[in-house]
Design a protein around this motif. Sequence first.
Motif, mmCIF file in Angstrom:
data_model
loop_
_atom_site.group_PDB
_atom_site.id
_atom_site.type_symbol
_atom_site.label_atom_id
_atom_site.label_comp_id
_atom_site.label_asym_id
_atom_site.label_seq_id
_atom_site.Cartn_x
_atom_site.Cartn_y
_atom_site.Cartn_z
ATOM 1 N N ASP A 141 17.739 22.145 30.736
ATOM 2 C CA ASP A 141 17.371 21.682 32.077
ATOM 3 C C ASP A 141 16.498 20.439 31.917
ATOM 4 O O ASP A 141 15.360 20.515 31.452
ATOM 5 C CB ASP A 141 16.611 22.779 32.818
ATOM 6 C CG ASP A 141 16.288 22.394 34.261
ATOM 7 O OD1 ASP A 141 16.614 21.260 34.665
ATOM 8 O OD2 ASP A 141 15.702 23.239 34.974
ATOM 9 N N ALA A 142 17.013 19.265 32.291
ATOM 10 C CA ALA A 142 16.297 18.005 32.112
ATOM 11 C C ALA A 142 15.021 17.935 32.941
ATOM 12 O O ALA A 142 14.112 17.158 32.632
ATOM 13 C CB ALA A 142 17.210 16.827 32.469
ATOM 14 N N SER A 143 14.916 18.760 33.966
ATOM 15 C CA SER A 143 13.703 18.727 34.795
ATOM 16 C C SER A 143 12.490 19.325 34.068
ATOM 17 O O SER A 143 11.360 19.182 34.544
ATOM 18 C CB SER A 143 13.940 19.491 36.104
ATOM 19 O OG SER A 143 14.191 20.871 35.846
ATOM 20 N N GLU A 144 12.714 20.008 32.929
ATOM 21 C CA GLU A 144 11.627 20.618 32.174
ATOM 22 C C GLU A 144 11.018 19.650 31.146
ATOM 23 O O GLU A 144 10.203 20.054 30.319
ATOM 24 C CB GLU A 144 12.143 21.862 31.424
ATOM 25 C CG GLU A 144 12.704 22.939 32.305
ATOM 26 C CD GLU A 144 11.592 23.789 32.907
ATOM 27 O OE1 GLU A 144 10.397 23.450 32.720
ATOM 28 O OE2 GLU A 144 11.900 24.799 33.560
ATOM 29 N N ILE A 145 11.378 18.383 31.199
ATOM 30 C CA ILE A 145 10.989 17.443 30.161
ATOM 31 C C ILE A 145 9.476 17.282 30.055
ATOM 32 O O ILE A 145 8.914 17.241 28.954
ATOM 33 C CB ILE A 145 11.690 16.080 30.381
ATOM 34 C CG1 ILE A 145 11.380 15.142 29.197
ATOM 35 C CG2 ILE A 145 11.278 15.438 31.692
ATOM 36 C CD1 ILE A 145 12.202 13.878 29.242
ATOM 37 N N ASP A 146 8.770 17.205 31.181
ATOM 38 C CA ASP A 146 7.314 17.029 31.133
ATOM 39 C C ASP A 146 6.621 18.268 30.582
ATOM 40 O O ASP A 146 5.676 18.167 29.783
ATOM 41 C CB ASP A 146 6.787 16.705 32.538
ATOM 42 C CG ASP A 146 7.219 15.329 33.012
ATOM 43 O OD1 ASP A 146 7.465 14.460 32.152
ATOM 44 O OD2 ASP A 146 7.342 15.130 34.241
ATOM 45 N N ARG A 147 7.084 19.423 30.987
ATOM 46 C CA ARG A 147 6.467 20.661 30.495
ATOM 47 C C ARG A 147 6.722 20.847 28.997
ATOM 48 O O ARG A 147 5.835 21.282 28.256
ATOM 49 C CB ARG A 147 7.001 21.858 31.290
ATOM 50 C CG ARG A 147 6.143 23.114 31.136
ATOM 51 C CD ARG A 147 6.387 24.071 32.293
ATOM 52 N NE ARG A 147 7.744 24.592 32.290
ATOM 53 C CZ ARG A 147 8.081 25.761 31.734
ATOM 54 N NH1 ARG A 147 7.150 26.506 31.146
ATOM 55 N NH2 ARG A 147 9.324 26.189 31.793
ATOM 56 N N ALA A 148 7.913 20.488 28.553
ATOM 57 C CA ALA A 148 8.229 20.593 27.132
ATOM 58 C C ALA A 148 7.378 19.633 26.302
ATOM 59 O O ALA A 148 6.911 19.966 25.207
ATOM 60 C CB ALA A 148 9.713 20.318 26.902
ATOM 61 N N ARG A 149 7.142 18.424 26.852
ATOM 62 C CA ARG A 149 6.322 17.453 26.112
ATOM 63 C C ARG A 149 4.897 17.961 25.963
ATOM 64 O O ARG A 149 4.276 17.807 24.905
ATOM 65 C CB ARG A 149 6.329 16.106 26.835
ATOM 66 C CG ARG A 149 5.534 15.038 26.073
ATOM 67 C CD ARG A 149 5.430 13.729 26.833
ATOM 68 N NE ARG A 149 6.696 12.994 26.820
ATOM 69 C CZ ARG A 149 7.496 12.837 27.861
ATOM 70 N NH1 ARG A 149 7.176 13.404 29.035
ATOM 71 N NH2 ARG A 149 8.607 12.141 27.767
#
Length: 531
Positions: A106-114
């Motif tokens: 899910d590309a929307s999780e990019i900030d949380r993953a970072r």
Amino acid sequence: MLDFPLWKKLWLWGLTAIAALAALPSIALLANQAWPDALPDPTINLGLDLAGGSHLLLEANPQEVRAQRLENMEESVRTAMRQAEPRIRIGDVSTQGGRLSFMLDDASEIDRAREILLPFINGTGMVREWDLTVMDGSRFVLTPTAQGLDAAVDQAMESAVEVVRKRIDELGTREPTIIRQGDNRIVVQVPGLEDPDALKALLGETAQLEFKLVDQNALPADVAQGIVPPGSEIFPYVEDSPFAGQSVAVRRLGGIRGDNLVGAQQSFDENNTPVVTIQFDQQGAARFGTLTSENVNRPFAIILDGKVLSAPNINEPILGGTAQISGSFTVESANRLAISLRSGALPVDLAVIEERTVGPDLGADSIRRGMIAMGIGSLAVVVLMIVTYGRFGIYATVALVFNVLMLLGIMAILNTTLTLPGIAGFVLTIGAAVDANVLINERIREERKRGRRVIAAVENGYKEASRAIYDANVTNFIAGVLLFLFGSGPIRGFAVVLIIGLFTSVFTAVTLTRMWVAGWLRKSRPSDLNV
């Protein structure tokens, strides 16, 4: 300066006697004479060049550190993403090209993953360990930095030195020399160990112990051809195993390493077969218990240094943190493995690239020749001092004898090592000790020529000469400390003798002779001096 009350004399004589008596066991050792078992026996350890022994030069492969570091990062990332609330799903994980990359479902999780990855990127040190980039909007790429790699290799080599030291200490040897050489080499010198085979076998074992689940989905025919499902890897059985020549597929991630071991002993199982009993710490026991509890009736492989010892079935949860390792051991091989596991796993494989064995005959010949050289030099110095300075030369000679005895005694008490350069340090110490008496006696002569009375001449002679003696020895002490700090092996042996010899030389040549001269002057009250 010539006033020596009784308490001071007793103190000086007591200190001298203790140090001199401590030298007697070492003198007996050097002379190949037996020392009574009932008496204390502080002795000097003989270095490799005197006692003989084994010399090994080990070299590590830094690429292994890089590969292990990449695997650890992959497992950490998978665990962190799985434990996130809510869970972040990732896929298409790759470690090709020495970097870790994965795709977010899910590309929307990019900030949380970072945010989750930031602690892994920065690490705990002062250097940035990983570079993070995002490609195509949802693919993370973690690339190890050069500084982080260098720091990891340096830390691995420091850990390897300590592991090697612990393993050699388990052999019961005394005063081994274990030092780093360059970026990825370790020099090992073990006095008294003439057969290096056992040492090579002990240091050649990385002792990387792993417990990994067997991949039951892998077909034996595919495993024989080197084909395994994604996420698994193949390990061969050890040569002396009943399954020698075969291999087993295991899950690459999710197992347990032996990092949490706190104990390992050679023992016997119910069939009186040699095994190795291991104990985990609290954290390791909990992880091992969880692994075995969640995988009852499934096989798991016990892997040592990339080879499978056995792959038993988990019949029931193994709790309590204690387990047994079996694998066609002999008592000797089981004990060697226990030593390796107790001392910790080497963080990197060490290959022997240079090997030398020094026989004891060479060391005995070196000691004999060194003693002859020291004896001839001492005799020449004694004759010169007595002929030149008379009574004061006799005092200097007696002080010289006590100097050598005290030097040997202090080295024995401190359990230091005597090397061939150390014998050269002895000879240098003799010259330095006599040089101090020459300065004192010549200064007394000058004071007498100036018309000073006997006691005043002696007192001023010791006072003025002592300044030059202390200044010279301070500079020598600084040089000795620097040699000890930045040198290695024989250079350190020379530095040890030099530093201790500086203190004994000043004590015997200045303090003791002054006490003896003061006693003679008080008793005889001479009207003139023959110096």
